[in-house]
Structures are given as structure tokens and as C-alpha cells.
Design an enzyme around this catalytic site. Structure first.
Site: not given
Length: 208
Positions: A115-117
Site C-alpha cells: 500500500a504505502c509504497v
């Protein structure tokens, strides 16, 4: 599609997303100690080659904790930009810091890969940035979901790399004296057998 030219210290920015202990607890795609070793090596590389570094964190007060202290000790006073959105590219403060550098090439490192990458990588690519994901400084919940996220980013146009390749790509010539000592120290400290070999060559092998 042709491969992008090699990175140089003058054209790339490092974006570090959510390198926080609370998220590292959930990593199952890589040994956590190795992950931290790799992230520290990447941070030291950025400092040695004077790359702009943009750090973003999330839920640092309620779940994830601050930027890991071992990484903070390398980055010094680089601010951590706290955000709510999983996608750092949708956070205006993060975007502003990246745009301030004037550079269109990004190195991305972070947690969690799924997600956050992947979200900011996909968004940056859509906005015309060249993005390299430092895959061994990213961690996913499982090896399978981490690999799938890397594949998705690569299919969208991101380049996969490692912290050691980034360092060697930026150095390229061991006669570059201004970064030689710093680059060599990072390799010796973090690159396993390769680092052991460099230390051995320095200490034991002498010209006849």
C-alpha cells in the site's frame, strides 16, 4: 521501452515512507534485522551523496511509532512529514517537498509494499516521474504480496533496484575521492561478504 539512464547524485530524490517500528512488526517478506540494515545503508548512501531526502510517517502517535531511531540517527534533522492518507503522493506537504527539489527522478523506500509504497509509486509514475523502487528496503506482509506489489509497480514503469546497486550506481568510479571514504564505509558496514572482502583488501593486501 528503453531503460532510464544511470542515476547521478544531481538528479534524484529519496522518498522514505513509513519506516516505523509499528509497521515493521507486520513485515513477513524479509528478515526484519536485514530490512533495517538495508534501510540504514540507503539512508547513509543518501547522506554521502547529498541526495535530498523526503521522509513521511503515518499514525506515529497511535500505532506506528516515530521514524525508527537507527534511521533517524543517520538522517539527522530531516523532518518527518506526518500524514493521514496511505498514499503519500496525495499529501500536499509531501508533494511540495518533492517538487521543491526540482528533480524528476525518485528513489522510493518504505513500508508496507502493498500500500504505502506502491500507491505513491504508481501515482508518481502517472505524473511523469521516473521512479526506482529500492526493493530490499521495502517490506510486505507476506513474500507473495510483496512480490505481487513489486510486479505491479514494475509493470507500470518503475525500475526495481537494491540499496547496494544504488550506491554503486552513484559512485561508479572508485577514484571519485569526494565520496570514496563514505561509500566504502557503507559497503564495509552493511554489504555482508562484499564488505568483508573490501575490508580485507584494505588491511591485508599491499602492493609488492
Amino acid at each position: 521501452m528503453t531503460n532510464p539512464p544511470l542515476l547521478t547524485p544531481a538528479d534524484v530524490t529519496l522518498l522514505m515512507v513509513d519506516q516505523q517500528a509499528g509497521l515493521a512488526f507486520g513485515v513477513g517478506s524479509i528478515d526484519r534485522q536485514m530490512l533495517v540494515n538495508n534501510v540504514i545503508a540507503l539512508a547513509r548512501t543518501a547522506k554521502t551523496f547529498q541526495l535530498p531526502v523526503v521522509v513521511s510517517t503515518s499514525a506515529s502517535k497511535v500505532y506506528s511509532g516515530p521514524l525508527m531511531p537507527s534511521i533517524r540517527s543517520v538522517l539527522g534533522d530531516v523532518p518527518s512529514l506526518e500524514r493521514r492518507n496511505m498514499n503519500a503522493w496525495e499529501d500536499q506537504a509531501v508533494r511540495d517537498e518533492i517538487e521543491k527539489t526540482g528533480r524528476r527522478k525518485l528513489l522510493v523506500s518504505g513500508l508496507l509494499t502493498e500500500a504505502c509504497v506502491s500507491f505513491p509509486v504508481l501515482s508518481a509514475l502517472a505524473d511523469g516521474y521516473e521512479v526506482s523502487v529500492v526493493a530490499d528496503t521495502c517490506g510486505g506482509i507476506t513474500p507473495e504480496s510483496h512480490a505481487l506489489a513489486l510486479r505491479r509497480m514494475e509493470a507500470a514503469g518503475a525500475t526495481m533496484t537494491s540499496w547496494l546497486q544504488v550506491l554503486l550506481e552513484l559512485q561508479r568510479d572508485w577514484t571519485r575521492k569526494e565520496t570514496y571514504d563514505g561509500a566504502r564505509a557503507i559497503v564495509e558496514g552493511h554489504a555482508g561478504g562484499y564488505g568483508i572482502g573490501l575490508a580485507y583488501a584494505r588491511d591485508m593486501i599491499h602492493p609488492v
